[in-house]
Design a protein around this motif. Structure first.
Motif, PDB file in Angstrom:
ATOM      1  N   PRO A   1      -2.008   1.985   3.065  1.00 26.08           N
ATOM      2  CA  PRO A   1      -2.234   3.367   3.511  1.00 26.08           C
ATOM      3  C   PRO A   1      -3.535   3.515   4.277  1.00 26.08           C
ATOM      4  O   PRO A   1      -3.620   4.301   5.236  1.00 26.08           O
ATOM      5  N   GLU A   2      -4.547   2.774   3.854  1.00 25.23           N
ATOM      6  CA  GLU A   2      -5.843   2.861   4.529  1.00 25.23           C
ATOM      7  C   GLU A   2      -5.752   2.343   5.967  1.00 25.23           C
ATOM      8  O   GLU A   2      -6.327   2.946   6.883  1.00 25.23           O
ATOM      9  N   ARG A   3      -5.064   1.226   6.152  1.00 23.41           N
ATOM     10  CA  ARG A   3      -4.928   0.665   7.507  1.00 23.41           C
ATOM     11  C   ARG A   3      -4.081   1.588   8.386  1.00 23.41           C
ATOM     12  O   ARG A   3      -4.397   1.790   9.557  1.00 23.41           O
ATOM     13  N   TYR A   4      -3.023   2.139   7.816  1.00 23.99           N
ATOM     14  CA  TYR A   4      -2.181   3.064   8.569  1.00 23.99           C
ATOM     15  C   TYR A   4      -2.988   4.286   9.014  1.00 23.99           C
ATOM     16  O   TYR A   4      -2.891   4.731  10.160  1.00 23.99           O
ATOM     17  N   ALA A   5      -3.808   4.806   8.113  1.00 20.49           N
ATOM     18  CA  ALA A   5      -4.639   5.964   8.437  1.00 20.49           C
ATOM     19  C   ALA A   5      -5.637   5.626   9.537  1.00 20.49           C
ATOM     20  O   ALA A   5      -5.879   6.441  10.440  1.00 20.49           O
ATOM     21  N   ARG A   6      -6.211   4.430   9.472  1.00 21.71           N
ATOM     22  CA  ARG A   6      -7.195   4.018  10.473  1.00 21.71           C
ATOM     23  C   ARG A   6      -6.555   3.875  11.850  1.00 21.71           C
ATOM     24  O   ARG A   6      -7.092   4.351  12.852  1.00 21.71           O
ATOM     25  N   ILE A   7      -5.401   3.205  11.914  1.00 25.36           N
ATOM     26  CA  ILE A   7      -4.728   3.032  13.199  1.00 25.36           C
ATOM     27  C   ILE A   7      -4.286   4.379  13.758  1.00 25.36           C
ATOM     28  O   ILE A   7      -4.423   4.654  14.961  1.00 25.36           O
ATOM     29  N   SER A   8      -3.786   5.264  12.903  1.00 18.43           N
ATOM     30  CA  SER A   8      -3.362   6.595  13.342  1.00 18.43           C
ATOM     31  C   SER A   8      -4.536   7.386  13.895  1.00 18.43           C
ATOM     32  O   SER A   8      -4.411   8.114  14.888  1.00 18.43           O
ATOM     33  N   GLU A   9      -5.696   7.231  13.256  1.00 20.29           N
ATOM     34  CA  GLU A   9      -6.900   7.904  13.731  1.00 20.29           C
ATOM     35  C   GLU A   9      -7.293   7.408  15.116  1.00 20.29           C
ATOM     36  O   GLU A   9      -7.667   8.194  15.998  1.00 20.29           O
ATOM     37  N   ILE A  10      -7.209   6.086  15.319  1.00 17.42           N
ATOM     38  CA  ILE A  10      -7.539   5.508  16.617  1.00 17.42           C
ATOM     39  C   ILE A  10      -6.569   6.009  17.692  1.00 17.42           C
ATOM     40  O   ILE A  10      -6.969   6.384  18.795  1.00 17.42           O
ATOM     41  N   LEU A  11      -5.277   6.035  17.358  1.00 20.20           N
ATOM     42  CA  LEU A  11      -4.279   6.494  18.317  1.00 20.20           C
ATOM     43  C   LEU A  11      -4.510   7.941  18.729  1.00 20.20           C
ATOM     44  O   LEU A  11      -4.305   8.326  19.880  1.00 20.20           O
TER      45      LEU A  11
ATOM     46  N   GLU B   1       2.103  -3.801  16.089  1.00 21.20           N
ATOM     47  CA  GLU B   1       1.236  -4.938  16.374  1.00 21.20           C
ATOM     48  C   GLU B   1      -0.063  -4.887  15.594  1.00 21.20           C
ATOM     49  O   GLU B   1      -0.599  -5.924  15.194  1.00 21.20           O
ATOM     50  N   GLY B   2      -0.590  -3.686  15.372  1.00 26.13           N
ATOM     51  CA  GLY B   2      -1.844  -3.560  14.633  1.00 26.13           C
ATOM     52  C   GLY B   2      -1.666  -3.597  13.135  1.00 26.13           C
ATOM     53  O   GLY B   2      -2.527  -4.100  12.412  1.00 26.13           O
ATOM     54  N   GLY B   3      -0.535  -3.070  12.655  1.00 28.16           N
ATOM     55  CA  GLY B   3      -0.307  -3.011  11.214  1.00 28.16           C
ATOM     56  C   GLY B   3       0.385  -4.237  10.654  1.00 28.16           C
ATOM     57  O   GLY B   3       0.191  -4.590   9.486  1.00 28.16           O
ATOM     58  N   TYR B   4       1.189  -4.898  11.488  1.00 28.35           N
ATOM     59  CA  TYR B   4       1.941  -6.074  11.041  1.00 28.35           C
ATOM     60  C   TYR B   4       1.835  -7.179  12.090  1.00 28.35           C
ATOM     61  O   TYR B   4       2.834  -7.569  12.707  1.00 28.35           O
ATOM     62  N   PRO B   5       0.630  -7.705  12.322  1.00 28.20           N
ATOM     63  CA  PRO B   5       0.444  -8.684  13.402  1.00 28.20           C
ATOM     64  C   PRO B   5       1.264  -9.955  13.244  1.00 28.20           C
ATOM     65  O   PRO B   5       1.742 -10.512  14.237  1.00 28.20           O
ATOM     66  N   VAL B   6       1.444 -10.424  12.021  1.00 26.26           N
ATOM     67  CA  VAL B   6       2.222 -11.657  11.816  1.00 26.26           C
ATOM     68  C   VAL B   6       3.685 -11.409  12.155  1.00 26.26           C
ATOM     69  O   VAL B   6       4.314 -12.189  12.894  1.00 26.26           O
ATOM     70  N   LEU B   7       4.246 -10.305  11.648  1.00 32.37           N
ATOM     71  CA  LEU B   7       5.633  -9.969  11.971  1.00 32.37           C
ATOM     72  C   LEU B   7       5.806  -9.750  13.469  1.00 32.37           C
ATOM     73  O   LEU B   7       6.793 -10.179  14.057  1.00 32.37           O
TER      74      LEU B   7
ATOM     75  N   LEU C   1      13.134 -10.802  18.903  1.00 37.50           N
ATOM     76  CA  LEU C   1      13.684  -9.721  18.089  1.00 37.50           C
ATOM     77  C   LEU C   1      13.127  -8.375  18.536  1.00 37.50           C
ATOM     78  O   LEU C   1      12.008  -8.290  19.044  1.00 37.50           O
ATOM     79  N   PRO C   2      13.883  -7.307  18.366  1.00 37.12           N
ATOM     80  CA  PRO C   2      13.404  -5.989  18.774  1.00 37.12           C
ATOM     81  C   PRO C   2      12.228  -5.543  17.908  1.00 37.12           C
ATOM     82  O   PRO C   2      12.101  -5.949  16.747  1.00 37.12           O
ATOM     83  N   ARG C   3      11.387  -4.721  18.488  1.00 37.57           N
ATOM     84  CA  ARG C   3      10.248  -4.187  17.739  1.00 37.57           C
ATOM     85  C   ARG C   3      10.748  -3.180  16.712  1.00 37.57           C
ATOM     86  O   ARG C   3      11.629  -2.380  16.980  1.00 37.57           O
ATOM     87  N   LEU C   4      10.164  -3.226  15.532  1.00 36.73           N
ATOM     88  CA  LEU C   4      10.579  -2.336  14.458  1.00 36.73           C
ATOM     89  C   LEU C   4       9.956  -0.953  14.580  1.00 36.73           C
ATOM     90  O   LEU C   4       8.897  -0.770  15.168  1.00 36.73           O
ATOM     91  N   HIS C   5      10.629   0.022  13.955  1.00 38.95           N
ATOM     92  CA  HIS C   5      10.079   1.373  13.875  1.00 38.95           C
ATOM     93  C   HIS C   5       9.163   1.454  12.655  1.00 38.95           C
ATOM     94  O   HIS C   5       9.453   0.891  11.598  1.00 38.95           O
ATOM     95  N   ILE C   6       8.041   2.155  12.826  1.00 37.91           N
ATOM     96  CA  ILE C   6       7.117   2.391  11.718  1.00 37.91           C
ATOM     97  C   ILE C   6       7.234   3.846  11.307  1.00 37.91           C
ATOM     98  O   ILE C   6       7.098   4.756  12.140  1.00 37.91           O
ATOM     99  N   ASP C   7       7.511   4.100  10.020  1.00 39.35           N
ATOM    100  CA  ASP C   7       7.696   5.485   9.581  1.00 39.35           C
ATOM    101  C   ASP C   7       6.355   6.171   9.347  1.00 39.35           C
ATOM    102  O   ASP C   7       5.289   5.586   9.554  1.00 39.35           O
ATOM    103  N   ASP C   8       6.414   7.429   8.889  1.00 38.12           N
ATOM    104  CA  ASP C   8       5.195   8.221   8.740  1.00 38.12           C
ATOM    105  C   ASP C   8       4.372   7.836   7.510  1.00 38.12           C
ATOM    106  O   ASP C   8       3.357   8.470   7.206  1.00 38.12           O
ATOM    107  N   ARG C   9       4.796   6.794   6.809  1.00 38.43           N
ATOM    108  CA  ARG C   9       3.992   6.233   5.713  1.00 38.43           C
ATOM    109  C   ARG C   9       3.409   4.874   6.092  1.00 38.43           C
ATOM    110  O   ARG C   9       2.759   4.217   5.284  1.00 38.43           O
ATOM    111  N   GLY C  10       3.720   4.439   7.322  1.00 32.61           N
ATOM    112  CA  GLY C  10       3.218   3.155   7.783  1.00 32.61           C
ATOM    113  C   GLY C  10       4.085   1.979   7.391  1.00 32.61           C
ATOM    114  O   GLY C  10       3.650   0.826   7.507  1.00 32.61           O
TER     115      GLY C  10
END
Length: 227
Positions: free
Chosen positions: A3-13, A185-191, A200-209
């Motif tokens: 959740p912390e990483r998701y919040a940080r990336i969302s803040e940057i966006l 890419e920022g939340g799941y760099p290995v995937l 493979l197609p890029r995955l959708h990220i929901d509102d919980r990250g």
């Protein structure tokens, strides 16, 4: 993604400034290029534009900055592309028509042109610019290092945009597809890296990250990991 990483990336966006950018014309030295890109990211610029002097420089930059760099074949391609988006184009150049960089309205859609370290902007680039800007000098030197000059100008742009409230937004100015790319890419760099290699197609990220994927996608991913 935590959740912390998701919040940080969302803040940057939310603070990305897609209507502010820099264009590098034949900038040669990798340490200058890296410094400019780092400053651009620090103030929320989403993408840097460039025409490179050599393929080697382009390769070095892409390995470091990836999709944050958009390469153009010619200066006219780059400037015309930016002007179709309604951007004012400013050239860092000492001329009779040049104005103090602090007198410019950077709350407008803006691109700052930065020239090669030794020769500066080309005649073609200067002809395409809407305005020349300078950083006033009272010492013996007539110019600053290109990466230092870019920092002065970009932080003035940030200052003006902060006052105008352009960083205080509840949602990103980037389109949904670009936000999803950056979240993945920022939340799941290995995937993201494995998915890219596998095609493979890029995955959708929901509102919980969290990633949203079908079973067959995970099966293909696991098969890739075992190879």
């Amino acid at each position: 993604m935590s959740p912390e990483r998701y919040a940080r990336i969302s803040e940057i966006l939310a603070t990305r400034q897609p209507h502010l950018t820099v264009y590098l014309e034949q900038v040669l030295k990798p340490h200058n290029i890296s410094a400019i890109i780092r400053t651009a990211d620090a103030i929320g610029i989403h993408q840097v534009h460039a025409v490179w002097p050599t393929t080697r420089i382009r390769t070095l930059v892409y390995s470091a900055a990836g999709s944050n760099i958009k390469t153009h074949h010619t200066i006219s391609d780059a400037v015309n592309h930016l002007k179709t988006q309604g951007m004012q184009v400013l050239a860092t150049h000492l001329s009779f028509r040049a104005v103090d960089f602090r007198e410019v309205d950077y709350t407008r859609q803006t691109c700052v042109l930065l020239g090669q370290e030794k020769t500066g902007m080309t005649v073609e680039a200067l002809a395409l610019a809407d305005k020349d800007i300078i950083i006033p000098m009272i010492g013996m030197v007539q110019s600053l290092n290109v990466s230092v000059a870019s920092a002065f100008i970009l932080y003035e742009a940030q200052r003006q945009r902060q006052i105008a409230g352009l960083y205080q937004r509840d949602r990103s100015m980037l389109d949904e597809e670009e936000q999803q790319r950056l979240l993945f890419e920022g939340g799941y760099p290995v995937l993201a890296n494995v998915a890219k290699r596998k095609g493979l197609p890029r995955l959708h990220i929901d509102d919980r990250g969290q990633v949203v994927a079908e079973t067959k996608w995970w099966a293909a991913m696991q098969a890739t990991v075992r190879q």
